[in-house]
Design a protein around this motif. Structure first.
Motif, PDB file in Angstrom:
ATOM      1  N   ILE A 172      53.340 -20.733  -7.770  1.00 13.15           N
ATOM      2  CA  ILE A 172      54.543 -20.245  -7.686  1.00 13.15           C
ATOM      3  C   ILE A 172      55.642 -20.959  -8.563  1.00 13.15           C
ATOM      4  O   ILE A 172      56.922 -20.040  -8.801  1.00 13.15           O
ATOM      5  N   ALA A 193      58.276 -18.525 -10.610  1.00 11.14           N
ATOM      6  CA  ALA A 193      59.854 -18.812 -10.302  1.00 11.14           C
ATOM      7  C   ALA A 193      60.151 -19.024 -12.088  1.00 11.14           C
ATOM      8  O   ALA A 193      61.341 -18.702 -12.214  1.00 11.14           O
ATOM      9  N   LEU A 244      52.005  -8.770   2.867  1.00  8.43           N
ATOM     10  CA  LEU A 244      52.313 -10.017   3.560  1.00  8.43           C
ATOM     11  C   LEU A 244      53.065  -9.616   4.729  1.00  8.43           C
ATOM     12  O   LEU A 244      53.000  -9.828   6.127  1.00  8.43           O
ATOM     13  N   PHE A 270      63.895 -18.695  11.427  1.00  7.86           N
ATOM     14  CA  PHE A 270      63.057 -17.355  11.124  1.00  7.86           C
ATOM     15  C   PHE A 270      61.595 -17.684  11.578  1.00  7.86           C
ATOM     16  O   PHE A 270      60.981 -17.148  12.379  1.00  7.86           O
ATOM     17  N   PHE A 274      48.497 -15.796   1.793  1.00  7.27           N
ATOM     18  CA  PHE A 274      49.249 -15.985   0.754  1.00  7.27           C
ATOM     19  C   PHE A 274      48.378 -16.518  -0.430  1.00  7.27           C
ATOM     20  O   PHE A 274      48.601 -16.067  -1.570  1.00  7.27           O
ATOM     21  N   ARG A 278      65.191 -18.399  -7.449  1.00 12.02           N
ATOM     22  CA  ARG A 278      64.158 -18.120  -8.433  1.00 12.02           C
ATOM     23  C   ARG A 278      62.921 -17.552  -7.557  1.00 12.02           C
ATOM     24  O   ARG A 278      61.966 -16.993  -7.986  1.00 12.02           O
ATOM     25  N   ARG A 279      62.772 -18.311  -6.427  1.00 13.15           N
ATOM     26  CA  ARG A 279      61.685 -18.045  -5.546  1.00 13.15           C
ATOM     27  C   ARG A 279      61.961 -17.014  -4.384  1.00 13.15           C
ATOM     28  O   ARG A 279      63.131 -16.914  -4.054  1.00 13.15           O
ATOM     29  N   SER A 280      60.933 -16.077  -4.091  1.00 13.46           N
ATOM     30  CA  SER A 280      61.166 -15.158  -3.017  1.00 13.46           C
ATOM     31  C   SER A 280      61.069 -15.853  -1.695  1.00 13.46           C
ATOM     32  O   SER A 280      60.527 -16.904  -1.570  1.00 13.46           O
ATOM     33  N   PRO A 281      61.511 -14.797  -0.631  1.00 15.69           N
ATOM     34  CA  PRO A 281      61.419 -15.652   0.651  1.00 15.69           C
ATOM     35  C   PRO A 281      60.126 -15.898   1.037  1.00 15.69           C
ATOM     36  O   PRO A 281      59.957 -17.005   1.981  1.00 15.69           O
ATOM     37  N   TYR A 282      59.300 -15.130   0.685  1.00 16.35           N
ATOM     38  CA  TYR A 282      57.789 -15.272   1.081  1.00 16.35           C
ATOM     39  C   TYR A 282      57.104 -16.503   0.570  1.00 16.35           C
ATOM     40  O   TYR A 282      56.536 -17.373   1.000  1.00 16.35           O
ATOM     41  N   GLU A 283      57.655 -16.985  -0.898  1.00 18.21           N
ATOM     42  CA  GLU A 283      56.998 -18.174  -1.519  1.00 18.21           C
ATOM     43  C   GLU A 283      57.743 -19.404  -0.685  1.00 18.21           C
ATOM     44  O   GLU A 283      57.118 -20.425  -0.429  1.00 18.21           O
ATOM     45  N   GLU A 294      53.665  -9.346  -1.564  1.00 21.47           N
ATOM     46  CA  GLU A 294      54.652  -9.799  -0.539  1.00 21.47           C
ATOM     47  C   GLU A 294      54.855  -8.741   0.613  1.00 21.47           C
ATOM     48  O   GLU A 294      55.187  -8.720   1.764  1.00 21.47           O
ATOM     49  N   TYR A 316      65.729 -20.062   7.055  1.00 25.21           N
ATOM     50  CA  TYR A 316      64.516 -20.040   6.945  1.00 25.21           C
ATOM     51  C   TYR A 316      63.767 -20.680   8.206  1.00 25.21           C
ATOM     52  O   TYR A 316      62.747 -19.950   8.661  1.00 25.21           O
ATOM     53  N   ARG A 375      60.642 -15.800 -13.508  1.00 27.57           N
ATOM     54  CA  ARG A 375      61.534 -15.071 -13.309  1.00 27.57           C
ATOM     55  C   ARG A 375      63.082 -15.666 -13.808  1.00 27.57           C
ATOM     56  O   ARG A 375      63.983 -14.871 -14.250  1.00 27.57           O
ATOM     57  N   GLU A 376      63.215 -17.048 -13.845  1.00 24.93           N
ATOM     58  CA  GLU A 376      64.431 -17.460 -14.425  1.00 24.93           C
ATOM     59  C   GLU A 376      64.651 -17.240 -15.875  1.00 24.93           C
ATOM     60  O   GLU A 376      65.705 -17.014 -16.523  1.00 24.93           O
ATOM     61  N   GLN A 433      62.461  -9.825   6.705  1.00 23.24           N
ATOM     62  CA  GLN A 433      63.585 -10.699   6.580  1.00 23.24           C
ATOM     63  C   GLN A 433      64.708 -10.062   7.356  1.00 23.24           C
ATOM     64  O   GLN A 433      64.992  -8.767   7.214  1.00 23.24           O
ATOM     65  N   TYR A 481      58.746 -19.624   2.412  1.00 25.85           N
ATOM     66  CA  TYR A 481      57.993 -19.525   3.718  1.00 25.85           C
ATOM     67  C   TYR A 481      56.765 -20.479   3.507  1.00 25.85           C
ATOM     68  O   TYR A 481      56.336 -21.470   4.340  1.00 25.85           O
ATOM     69  N   TRP A 482      56.062 -19.934   2.473  1.00 30.48           N
ATOM     70  CA  TRP A 482      54.717 -20.715   2.309  1.00 30.48           C
ATOM     71  C   TRP A 482      54.784 -22.289   2.030  1.00 30.48           C
ATOM     72  O   TRP A 482      54.181 -23.145   2.557  1.00 30.48           O
ATOM     73  N   GLU A 483      55.861 -22.452   1.180  1.00 30.48           N
ATOM     74  CA  GLU A 483      56.137 -23.989   0.802  1.00 30.48           C
ATOM     75  C   GLU A 483      56.542 -24.600   2.329  1.00 30.48           C
ATOM     76  O   GLU A 483      55.859 -25.964   2.401  1.00 30.48           O
ATOM     77  N   MET A 513      67.099 -23.288  -7.842  1.00 30.95           N
ATOM     78  CA  MET A 513      65.627 -23.032  -7.641  1.00 30.95           C
ATOM     79  C   MET A 513      65.605 -22.004  -6.556  1.00 30.95           C
ATOM     80  O   MET A 513      64.611 -21.190  -6.802  1.00 30.95           O
TER      81      MET A 513
END
Lengths: 91, 213
Positions: free
Chosen positions: B107, B111, B204, A44, A75, A4-9, B201, A41, B114-115, B212, A11-13, A1
């Motif tokens: 999201i 995701a 953002l 950071f 976001f 599949r998500r970007s770091p920004y997604e 992003e 995370y 993407r997968e 990062q 961070y939001w979660e 999982m």
């Protein structure tokens, strides 16, 4: 999982989940992170001032700051725009 | 903004769910017809003289259709699982959906795309190939005899099997080609969204000073 998500997604979660104080274990379980990446995370976001670490008795928990609210709002607006500006799929 | 976005999100989710469900059903039908045509090609052989080129090509195409049917089902099932979970989450909700839940759903969909981007591209290819194979198979199974010479050509239609067999195979071929078209539409929309998400992003990162390390 995670990949599949970007770091920004992610961070939001984390920030949305931490609107109320949450333990490290609860955060990594909820956001589907492993211990190592979870630490990265959180460190950071803590360093950037989006999360603060609070201690209640012997337990440490993370809670989102006011700055986090700005990030969450921006976001949310940007991601919802993805459905407003781009023609959607219909059968 | 949330209500309109939510309506579009749910409508897109439903459309995609129906498309995958249709593909599962037609994948199963494609597999079944593939097997049926293989059996018909083999059982129809009475002796070596009845082994015509048309039968050999028909048998080979049936085998390809059978394989495509399996690939079709596997790919559809892979995509279906999470879409079904996201859809259920939004369907089971009573009352207004909080903004954060909607963004969380977006999201998850991003995701998921993407997968499964490669699987969806494979579906476009499988559906196109399946459609062409079934179209050819349908025509070939309707023909009893075909003869071509340098100056003329003739073909005999098998009148007993023509209507049901041709219609069913043509139906599968049509759904298959339509699925390919819709998967391409879906993929185009989501490719644009991924590009836009990447751009967001970047913004953002710039506006909030996040980078990062």
């Amino acid at each position: 999982m995670t990949s599949r998500r970007s770091p920004y997604e992610i961070y939001w979660e984390i920030l949305v989940f931490c609107k109320t104080p949450r333990s490290f274990t609860a955060i990594i379980n909820r956001c589907d992170l492993n211990s190592k990446s979870g630490q990265e995370y959180l460190a950071f976001l803590h360093a950037k001032g989006y999360l603060v670490l609070t201690k209640d008795g012997g337990r440490s928990s993370y809670v989102a700051t006011g700055r986090a609210g700005e990030y969450i709002a921006l976001f949310t607006e940007m991601y919802q725009k993805l459905f407003d500006t781009i023609p959607g799929f219909r059968l | 903004m949330t209500e309109g976005t939510l309506t579009r999100f749910k409508s897109e989710l439903n459309s995609f769910f129906i498309l995958i469900l249709l593909n599962l059903v037609f994948g199963a039908l494609a597999m079944a017809f593939g097997v049926q045509y293989i059996v018909t090609s083999v059982l129809g052989l009475t002796d070596w003289q009845s082994l015509t080129l048309l039968r050999i090509v028909g048998g080979a195409l049936s085998l390809v259709c059978f394989g495509l049917g399996i690939a079709w089902i596997i790919s559809s099932a892979e995509i279906m699982e999470e879409i079904s979970e996201i859809r259920e989450e939004f369907r089971s909700r009573q009352g207004p959906v909080p903004e954060e839940t909607l963004t969380g759903g977006i999201i998850r969909m991003i995701a998921h795309y993407r997968e499964h981007r490669k699987t969806i591209r494979r579906m476009i290819l499988v559906c196109t190939l399946g459609g062409i194979c079934f179209l050819v198979l349908g025509i070939m199974n309707s023909l009893e005899l075909i003869s071509v010479s340098l100056t003329s050509g003739s073909f005999t239609l098998n009148s007993y099997l023509l209507i049901p067999s041709a219609l069913l195979t043509l139906g599968i071929a049509l759904v298959s080609l339509l699925s390919s078209y819709y998967f391409r539409n879906f993929s185009n929309s989501w490719d644009l969204r991924l590009q836009e998400a990447d751009r967001s992003e970047y913004m953002l990162k710039k506006s909030l000073g996040i980078d990062q390390e």
